[in-house]
Motif scaffolding. Structure first.
Motif, PDB file in Angstrom:
ATOM      1  N   VAL A  39      24.911  25.574  39.962  1.00 10.36           N
ATOM      2  CA  VAL A  39      23.750  25.086  40.721  1.00 10.36           C
ATOM      3  C   VAL A  39      23.366  23.708  40.198  1.00 10.36           C
ATOM      4  CG1 VAL A  39      21.381  25.529  41.429  1.00 10.36           C
ATOM      5  CG2 VAL A  39      22.914  27.462  40.983  1.00 10.36           C
ATOM      6  N   LYS A  40      23.234  22.771  41.107  1.00  4.96           N
ATOM      7  CA  LYS A  40      22.793  21.421  40.741  1.00  4.96           C
ATOM      8  C   LYS A  40      21.431  21.189  41.387  1.00  4.96           C
ATOM      9  CE  LYS A  40      24.416  16.636  40.349  1.00  4.96           C
ATOM     10  NZ  LYS A  40      24.492  16.732  38.878  1.00  4.96           N
ATOM     11  N   ILE A  41      20.435  20.944  40.550  1.00  9.47           N
ATOM     12  CA  ILE A  41      19.049  20.836  41.006  1.00  9.47           C
ATOM     13  C   ILE A  41      18.546  19.412  40.797  1.00  9.47           C
ATOM     14  CG2 ILE A  41      16.688  21.673  40.676  1.00  9.47           C
ATOM     15  CD1 ILE A  41      17.878  24.271  39.598  1.00  9.47           C
ATOM     16  N   LYS A  42      17.785  18.926  41.776  1.00  9.32           N
ATOM     17  CA  LYS A  42      17.075  17.666  41.644  1.00  9.32           C
ATOM     18  C   LYS A  42      15.585  17.955  41.807  1.00  9.32           C
ATOM     19  CE  LYS A  42      20.884  14.805  43.325  1.00  9.32           C
ATOM     20  NZ  LYS A  42      21.336  13.784  44.306  1.00  9.32           N
ATOM     21  N   ALA A  43      14.786  17.453  40.867  1.00  9.48           N
ATOM     22  CA  ALA A  43      13.367  17.806  40.880  1.00  9.48           C
ATOM     23  C   ALA A  43      12.513  16.656  40.371  1.00  9.48           C
ATOM     24  CB  ALA A  43      13.128  19.044  40.022  1.00  9.48           C
ATOM     25  N   PHE A  44      11.229  16.758  40.668  1.00 13.90           N
ATOM     26  CA  PHE A  44      10.258  15.775  40.196  1.00 13.90           C
ATOM     27  C   PHE A  44       9.754  16.133  38.802  1.00 13.90           C
ATOM     28  CE2 PHE A  44       5.627  14.980  39.832  1.00 13.90           C
ATOM     29  CZ  PHE A  44       5.663  13.613  39.667  1.00 13.90           C
ATOM     30  N   ASP A  45       9.569  17.418  38.562  1.00 13.29           N
ATOM     31  CA  ASP A  45       8.994  17.894  37.301  1.00 13.29           C
ATOM     32  C   ASP A  45       9.859  19.025  36.743  1.00 13.29           C
ATOM     33  OD1 ASP A  45       7.408  18.544  35.186  1.00 13.29           O
ATOM     34  OD2 ASP A  45       5.628  19.041  36.353  1.00 13.29           O
ATOM     35  N   ASP A  46       9.943  19.110  35.417  1.00 16.31           N
ATOM     36  CA  ASP A  46      10.736  20.184  34.819  1.00 16.31           C
ATOM     37  C   ASP A  46      10.115  21.555  35.082  1.00 16.31           C
ATOM     38  OD1 ASP A  46       8.541  19.840  33.215  1.00 16.31           O
ATOM     39  OD2 ASP A  46       9.638  19.865  31.325  1.00 16.31           O
ATOM     40  N   ALA A  47       8.804  21.583  35.367  1.00 18.25           N
ATOM     41  CA  ALA A  47       8.149  22.854  35.690  1.00 18.25           C
ATOM     42  C   ALA A  47       8.749  23.460  36.954  1.00 18.25           C
ATOM     43  CB  ALA A  47       6.646  22.663  35.849  1.00 18.25           C
ATOM     44  N   ASP A  48       9.141  22.588  37.906  1.00 18.41           N
ATOM     45  CA  ASP A  48       9.763  23.077  39.132  1.00 18.41           C
ATOM     46  C   ASP A  48      11.120  23.716  38.842  1.00 18.41           C
ATOM     47  OD1 ASP A  48       7.600  22.016  40.498  1.00 18.41           O
ATOM     48  OD2 ASP A  48       8.611  20.112  40.914  1.00 18.41           O
ATOM     49  N   ILE A  49      11.846  23.149  37.900  1.00 16.70           N
ATOM     50  CA  ILE A  49      13.158  23.706  37.528  1.00 16.70           C
ATOM     51  C   ILE A  49      12.991  25.082  36.898  1.00 16.70           C
ATOM     52  CG2 ILE A  49      15.188  23.397  36.058  1.00 16.70           C
ATOM     53  CD1 ILE A  49      14.752  20.355  36.338  1.00 16.70           C
ATOM     54  N   TYR A  50      12.047  25.202  35.994  1.00 17.66           N
ATOM     55  CA  TYR A  50      11.813  26.492  35.341  1.00 17.66           C
ATOM     56  C   TYR A  50      11.280  27.525  36.338  1.00 17.66           C
ATOM     57  CZ  TYR A  50      12.545  23.983  30.967  1.00 17.66           C
ATOM     58  OH  TYR A  50      13.102  23.231  29.965  1.00 17.66           O
ATOM     59  N   ARG A  51      10.493  27.060  37.314  1.00 16.34           N
ATOM     60  CA  ARG A  51      10.019  27.961  38.364  1.00 16.34           C
ATOM     61  C   ARG A  51      11.206  28.464  39.188  1.00 16.34           C
ATOM     62  NH1 ARG A  51       7.160  24.684  41.026  1.00 16.34           N
ATOM     63  NH2 ARG A  51       5.321  24.829  39.680  1.00 16.34           N
ATOM     64  N   TYR A  52      12.147  27.580  39.472  1.00 18.66           N
ATOM     65  CA  TYR A  52      13.362  27.949  40.202  1.00 18.66           C
ATOM     66  C   TYR A  52      14.106  29.057  39.452  1.00 18.66           C
ATOM     67  CZ  TYR A  52      17.878  27.368  42.580  1.00 18.66           C
ATOM     68  OH  TYR A  52      19.046  27.582  43.297  1.00 18.66           O
ATOM     69  N   ILE A  53      14.263  28.885  38.145  1.00 14.71           N
ATOM     70  CA  ILE A  53      14.980  29.882  37.325  1.00 14.71           C
ATOM     71  C   ILE A  53      14.238  31.218  37.335  1.00 14.71           C
ATOM     72  CG2 ILE A  53      15.701  30.448  34.979  1.00 14.71           C
ATOM     73  CD1 ILE A  53      16.140  27.440  34.528  1.00 14.71           C
ATOM     74  N   GLU A  54      12.917  31.160  37.219  1.00 14.43           N
ATOM     75  CA  GLU A  54      12.122  32.391  37.202  1.00 14.43           C
ATOM     76  C   GLU A  54      12.240  33.151  38.524  1.00 14.43           C
ATOM     77  OE1 GLU A  54       7.482  33.848  36.464  1.00 14.43           O
ATOM     78  OE2 GLU A  54       7.993  31.712  36.500  1.00 14.43           O
ATOM     79  N   ILE A  55      12.127  32.437  39.633  1.00 12.24           N
ATOM     80  CA  ILE A  55      12.239  33.083  40.943  1.00 12.24           C
ATOM     81  C   ILE A  55      13.649  33.643  41.150  1.00 12.24           C
ATOM     82  CG2 ILE A  55      12.127  32.699  43.439  1.00 12.24           C
ATOM     83  CD1 ILE A  55      10.038  30.507  42.871  1.00 12.24           C
ATOM     84  N   MET A  56      14.647  32.891  40.719  1.00 14.95           N
ATOM     85  CA  MET A  56      16.031  33.345  40.842  1.00 14.95           C
ATOM     86  C   MET A  56      16.240  34.644  40.064  1.00 14.95           C
ATOM     87  SD  MET A  56      19.521  31.358  39.673  1.00 14.95           S
ATOM     88  CE  MET A  56      18.991  31.428  37.934  1.00 14.95           C
ATOM     89  N   ASP A  57      15.700  34.711  38.864  1.00 11.90           N
ATOM     90  CA  ASP A  57      15.857  35.899  38.027  1.00 11.90           C
ATOM     91  C   ASP A  57      15.214  37.128  38.667  1.00 11.90           C
ATOM     92  OD1 ASP A  57      16.561  37.172  35.403  1.00 11.90           O
ATOM     93  OD2 ASP A  57      14.379  37.379  35.276  1.00 11.90           O
ATOM     94  N   LYS A  58      14.118  36.919  39.385  1.00  8.69           N
ATOM     95  CA  LYS A  58      13.387  38.040  39.977  1.00  8.69           C
ATOM     96  C   LYS A  58      13.942  38.469  41.334  1.00  8.69           C
ATOM     97  CE  LYS A  58       8.927  37.109  37.750  1.00  8.69           C
ATOM     98  NZ  LYS A  58       7.499  36.761  37.983  1.00  8.69           N
ATOM     99  N   THR A  59      14.498  37.545  42.095  1.00 12.40           N
ATOM    100  CA  THR A  59      14.839  37.846  43.488  1.00 12.40           C
ATOM    101  C   THR A  59      16.329  37.904  43.782  1.00 12.40           C
ATOM    102  OG1 THR A  59      14.724  35.505  44.111  1.00 12.40           O
ATOM    103  CG2 THR A  59      12.689  36.786  44.266  1.00 12.40           C
TER     104      THR A  59
END
Length: 213
Positions: free
Chosen positions: A135-155
């Motif tokens: 997965v290659k992610i482009k984001a404005f804030d690192d919080a968005d990246i960690y949110r992506y990982i958290e949602i991925m882990d749950k769903t």
């Protein structure tokens, strides 16, 4: 002496003494061995009772473990761990994760799956299918990246583990970037590269289709 107490009384005393002797003999020959036998029997029964209690305690622990394992099995089943790895489904899930996490973009690629050796799975006539994911992610804030990982882990269906993760700054904060932020636009400042392993468990007799490769 016999004349003083009388013959009848002497015979009576003799008979009483004889009765006492017989009674004493009965006690030593029957009552004491019987008491010892009962004592041994009591110890034996006590040991059996303790064994039964230990069995009950062990069974209770086993039932509790089974209940926990059943709960884990139900959770894994609800999480899609026992489903086939559908690439179309994975693509849709990654799109939803991207939208919910607020990252600017996220491109995911799923490589062909392979069978992973697992003795526990073999015992239940199943096999573990593992597929590499990038997965290659482009984001404005690192919080968005960690949110992506958290949602991925749950769903994400099945079990997904992160094998490698790097986050790098793609742009420096400049005047142009600050102006963009001031107008409500979140420019791309960070990039994240993730290498994942996607695992599910399928029956041994299930053929791996092109959708799962």
């Amino acid at each position: 002496m016999i004349r003083v107490i009388g013959v009848k009384k002497t015979i009576l005393i003799f008979l009483l003494a004889l009765a006492n002797a017989l009674f004493a003999g009965l006690i030593y020959s029957y009552m004491i061995p019987e008491n010892m036998r009962l004592s041994k029997e009591e110890k034996k029964l006590s040991g059996q009772v303790n064994t039964v209690r230990s069995d009950i305690d062990r069974m209770q622990v086993e039932f509790e473990q089974l209940d926990k394992q059943q709960g884990l099995f139900d959770a894994l089943k609800a999480d899609g761990f026992f489903n086939a790895q559908g690439r179309t489904i994975a693509k849709d899930v990654f799109k939803k994760i991207q939208d919910q996490s607020k990252v600017i973009s996220a491109v995911a690629t799923v490589d062909p799956g392979t069978i992973e050796e697992n003795k526990e799975a073999q015992k239940s006539k199943h096999k573990v299918l593992v597929s590499p994911v990038k997965v290659k992610i482009k984001a404005f804030d690192d919080a968005d990246i960690y949110r992506y990982i958290e949602i991925m882990d749950k769903t994400f269906p099945g079990h997904i583990s992160i094998d490698h993760l790097t986050i790098t700054r793609s742009k420096d904060v400049s005047a142009a970037v600050l102006r963009a932020i001031a107008t409500g636009v979140n420019p791309e400042l960070l990039e994240a590269d993730m290498e994942l392993s996607w695992r599910t468990m399928i029956p041994e007799d299930q053929v791996i289709t092109e959708e799962e490769k």
